[in-house]
Design a protein around this motif. Structure first.
Motif, short mmCIF file in Angstrom:
data_model
loop_
_atom_site.label_atom_id
_atom_site.label_comp_id
_atom_site.label_asym_id
_atom_site.label_seq_id
_atom_site.Cartn_x
_atom_site.Cartn_y
_atom_site.Cartn_z
N ASN A 8 1.63 7.18 8.18
CA ASN A 8 1.72 5.81 7.97
C ASN A 8 2.43 5.31 6.65
O ASN A 8 2.41 4.42 6.22
CB ASN A 8 0.55 4.97 7.71
CG ASN A 8 -0.22 5.08 9.36
OD1 ASN A 8 0.44 4.63 10.27
ND2 ASN A 8 -1.65 5.11 9.51
N ASP A 9 2.78 6.49 5.99
CA ASP A 9 3.45 6.41 4.66
C ASP A 9 4.84 6.70 4.62
O ASP A 9 5.43 7.14 5.71
CB ASP A 9 2.86 7.45 3.73
CG ASP A 9 1.29 7.41 3.44
OD1 ASP A 9 0.78 6.11 3.96
OD2 ASP A 9 0.72 8.21 3.24
N ILE A 10 5.47 6.06 3.62
CA ILE A 10 6.85 6.52 3.37
C ILE A 10 6.74 7.63 2.16
O ILE A 10 6.33 7.39 1.16
CB ILE A 10 7.86 5.47 2.87
CG1 ILE A 10 8.11 4.28 3.99
CG2 ILE A 10 9.27 6.05 2.35
CD1 ILE A 10 8.80 4.92 5.00
N LEU A 11 7.58 8.79 2.49
CA LEU A 11 7.70 9.78 1.18
C LEU A 11 9.10 9.68 0.82
O LEU A 11 10.12 9.92 1.38
CB LEU A 11 7.70 11.22 1.84
CG LEU A 11 6.42 11.64 1.63
CD1 LEU A 11 6.16 13.35 2.36
CD2 LEU A 11 5.62 11.79 0.23
N SER A 51 2.33 6.36 -5.27
CA SER A 51 1.76 7.61 -6.19
C SER A 51 2.81 8.49 -6.29
O SER A 51 3.76 8.56 -5.57
CB SER A 51 0.74 8.15 -5.67
OG SER A 51 0.80 8.69 -4.47
N CYS A 52 2.95 9.14 -7.37
CA CYS A 52 3.89 10.35 -7.71
C CYS A 52 3.07 11.59 -7.12
O CYS A 52 2.22 11.83 -7.91
CB CYS A 52 4.51 10.18 -9.20
SG CYS A 52 5.51 11.83 -9.33
N ASN A 58 10.36 15.09 -7.80
CA ASN A 58 10.62 13.62 -8.04
C ASN A 58 10.15 13.07 -6.57
O ASN A 58 10.96 12.16 -6.00
CB ASN A 58 12.13 13.07 -8.03
CG ASN A 58 12.69 13.82 -9.35
OD1 ASN A 58 12.15 13.65 -10.43
ND2 ASN A 58 13.54 14.58 -9.37
N LEU A 59 8.92 13.20 -6.04
CA LEU A 59 8.46 12.71 -4.85
C LEU A 59 7.30 11.58 -4.93
O LEU A 59 6.26 11.91 -5.67
CB LEU A 59 7.97 14.06 -4.08
CG LEU A 59 7.83 14.12 -2.62
CD1 LEU A 59 9.52 13.98 -2.05
CD2 LEU A 59 7.51 15.50 -2.20
N LYS A 63 2.31 4.10 0.24
CA LYS A 63 1.07 4.05 1.43
C LYS A 63 0.95 3.03 2.43
O LYS A 63 1.39 1.85 1.73
CB LYS A 63 -0.36 4.44 0.29
CG LYS A 63 -0.62 5.66 0.12
CD LYS A 63 -1.97 5.92 -0.57
CE LYS A 63 -3.13 5.97 0.47
NZ LYS A 63 -2.97 7.48 1.12
N ASN A 64 0.89 3.44 3.30
CA ASN A 64 0.73 2.30 4.44
C ASN A 64 1.96 1.39 4.48
O ASN A 64 1.95 0.16 4.54
CB ASN A 64 -0.55 1.30 4.54
CG ASN A 64 -1.91 2.19 4.76
OD1 ASN A 64 -1.69 2.96 5.67
ND2 ASN A 64 -2.81 2.09 3.90
N THR A 65 3.12 2.25 4.56
CA THR A 65 4.32 1.27 4.66
C THR A 65 5.39 1.79 5.57
O THR A 65 5.56 2.93 5.84
CB THR A 65 5.15 1.80 3.19
OG1 THR A 65 4.34 1.33 1.96
CG2 THR A 65 6.37 0.63 3.04
N SER A 66 5.62 0.80 6.45
CA SER A 66 6.58 0.95 7.57
C SER A 66 7.91 1.17 7.03
O SER A 66 8.26 0.83 6.08
CB SER A 66 6.48 -0.17 8.55
OG SER A 66 7.05 -1.32 7.77
#
Length: 268
Positions: A8-11, A51-52, A58-59, A63-66
């Motif tokens: 559900n996240d974007i990395l 969060s980092c 540099n990652l 969270k919970n982002t389409s």
DNA sequence: TTCCAGGCGTATC
DNA sequence: GATACGCATGGA
């Protein structure tokens, strides 16, 4: 800028980005640090926990982002289309700017909402950051989110007493009134020539040069706007009595953020 | 207690 | 146009 979907996240892999330096540097007042290198906050009323995950790589994790939410909102808000590495390289022709850029290399300008930035910086005058955050927090709790000028149309200095914002309440009321009457249109202001835009904002009671420049820089991404507060005044007296160096031309506002952060921490 | 905080309006010259 | 002063509130 490179990203992938992870559940559900974007990395997000993003250079020149530090959460403390960007989200907790006095340009936005609704981000809360909820853990090590982890913040919770909003763009308008869209929430985000970011969060980092790995500073060396540099990652970042949103969270919970389409993917759509990321591309529609956060990509723009976090100014991911701007190459800060290139800007810092350009700025570093100047010795002081070079130091400021390497001191806090992870600063980015957030592309905030026009009204939120304007009203936040009205509240900021002759005030300190913890108290600014407190006032804005009370405003958002009262309205269950950041209120639009329209939502605040019936407020008076008396009805805003719960904010405990002091003499600034009447300035907020004047801004609300000028926007709701159509006397001031922030969308129109955002595309005016900079001097005209600043003058338009300064018709609001309680909006002087500093607040107007902050509204332009942080709420309208007018990166040529250069807010001069007590700290930046010290920067100018100490390093730039003849004015800013040519290498920041057109991006004075971004340079200002590096300088603001630099001198504040230098004198602490 | 006094001073100060991401300034500005007002009075006075 | 420059300069001095008050301003609400709360933390140091």
């Amino acid at each position: 800028m490179d990203y992938k979907i992870d559940g559900n996240d974007i990395l997000l892999e993003q250079k020149d980005f530090d959460l403390d330096e960007t989200l907790d540097c006095g340009q936005a007042f609704r981000w809360k640090k909820i853990g090590t290198d982890c913040y919770s906050g909003y763009f308008l009323n869209t929430p985000l926990i970011i969060s980092c995950e790995d500073r060396d790589k540099n990652l970042f994790r949103l969270k919970n982002t389409s993917e759509q939410n990321f591309l529609d909102k956060w990509y723009n808000y976090l100014d991911l289309s701007t190459d800060y590495g290139e800007l810092k390289k350009r700025f570093s022709e100047d010795e002081t700017m070079s130091k400021a850029c390497s001191y806090a290399g992870g600063i980015r300008i957030l592309r905030q909402d026009k009204w939120e930035a304007l009203s936040s910086f009205i509240i900021s005058q002759n005030n300190n950051i913890p108290r600014i955050k407190g006032i804005i927090n009370r405003l958002c709790e009262h309205y269950s989110g950041y209120p639009s000028a329209e939502m605040m149309k019936d407020e008076t200095p008396e009805s805003l007493a719960f904010l405990r914002s002091g003499f600034r309440a009447k300035y907020l009321v004047d801004a609300v009134s000028k926007i709701n009457s159509g006397e001031l249109n922030l969308d129109a202001v955002s595309s005016m020539p900079i001097d005209e835009a600043r003058a338009a904002l300064m018709t609001i009671k309680g909006v002087g040069p500093k607040v107007a420049q902050c509204a332009l820089l942080f709420g309208m991404y007018r990166v040529e706007a250069f807010p001069v507060d007590v700290w930046v005044k010290r920067v100018m007296e100490r390093w730039y009595p003849e004015g800013l160096p040519d290498c920041v031309k057109g991006y004075e506002g971004i340079a200002q953020q590096y300088l603001f952060h630099y001198i504040r921490n230098l004198e602490e």
